[in-house]
Design a protein around this motif. Structure first.
Motif, short mmCIF file in Angstrom:
data_model
loop_
_atom_site.label_atom_id
_atom_site.label_comp_id
_atom_site.label_asym_id
_atom_site.label_seq_id
_atom_site.Cartn_x
_atom_site.Cartn_y
_atom_site.Cartn_z
N THR A 61 0.92 -1.37 -0.64
CA THR A 61 0.21 0.22 0.11
C THR A 61 0.88 1.22 0.05
O THR A 61 1.96 1.06 1.09
N LEU A 62 0.70 2.38 -1.26
CA LEU A 62 1.24 3.30 -1.00
C LEU A 62 0.64 4.42 -0.31
O LEU A 62 1.08 5.65 0.39
N LEU A 63 -0.44 4.00 -0.56
CA LEU A 63 -0.96 5.29 0.09
C LEU A 63 -2.76 5.45 0.49
O LEU A 63 -3.17 4.32 -0.12
N TYR A 64 -2.85 4.95 2.12
CA TYR A 64 -3.91 4.76 2.51
C TYR A 64 -4.79 6.19 2.86
O TYR A 64 -4.30 7.09 4.14
N ARG A 65 -5.75 6.57 2.42
CA ARG A 65 -6.52 7.99 2.72
C ARG A 65 -8.03 7.23 3.45
O ARG A 65 -8.89 7.36 2.98
N ASN A 66 -8.65 8.29 4.43
CA ASN A 66 -9.68 7.71 4.65
C ASN A 66 -10.39 9.40 5.40
O ASN A 66 -10.92 9.14 7.07
N ASP A 67 -9.99 10.70 5.11
CA ASP A 67 -10.71 11.90 5.30
C ASP A 67 -11.88 12.24 4.96
O ASP A 67 -12.23 13.66 4.72
N THR A 68 -12.52 11.51 3.49
CA THR A 68 -13.73 12.09 2.81
C THR A 68 -14.61 11.51 3.74
O THR A 68 -14.50 10.00 3.90
N THR A 69 -15.69 12.14 4.54
CA THR A 69 -17.17 11.78 4.83
C THR A 69 -18.19 12.12 4.21
O THR A 69 -18.08 13.37 3.21
N PHE A 70 -19.37 11.93 4.46
CA PHE A 70 -20.61 12.30 3.94
C PHE A 70 -21.58 11.95 4.25
O PHE A 70 -21.39 11.24 5.96
N THR A 71 -22.63 12.71 4.51
CA THR A 71 -23.77 12.22 5.69
C THR A 71 -24.76 12.05 5.59
O THR A 71 -25.21 12.11 3.94
N ALA A 72 -25.48 10.28 5.06
CA ALA A 72 -26.69 10.39 4.54
C ALA A 72 -28.00 10.41 5.33
O ALA A 72 -28.24 10.38 6.75
N ASN A 73 -29.23 10.58 4.77
CA ASN A 73 -30.12 11.16 6.21
C ASN A 73 -31.25 10.05 5.53
O ASN A 73 -31.54 9.33 4.44
#
Length: 73
Positions: A61-73
């Motif tokens: 693994t060269l990059l692991y990003r988990n900084d994108t979020t969204f809200t489901a209503n």
């Protein structure tokens, strides 16, 4: 490279089609899109999209990003 959709506890709900055979030069950027179909059984709440970039043979693994979020209503 692939994208994963995860719930608040970090469990993977869906994985996008992987983009393979991509070559980059230093400083180069590219835009990619993925579409996820959210199941109707999905609870309201905050979800995360993880981005993972691997070596060509998927062994590292060269990059692991988990900084994108969204809200489901």
């Amino acid at each position: 490279m692939r994208y994963e959709l995860r719930n608040a506890t970090g469990s993977a709900l869906a994985t996008s089609t992987a983009y393979t055979n991509q070559a980059f030069t230093a400083g180069q950027t590219r835009g990619y899109t993925s579409a996820f179909t959210l199941p109707t059984s999905l609870s309201a709440g905050t979800y995360r999209v993880d981005t993972l970039v691997y070596t060509a043979d998927w062994s590292q693994t060269l990059l692991y990003r988990n900084d994108t979020t969204f809200t489901a209503n």
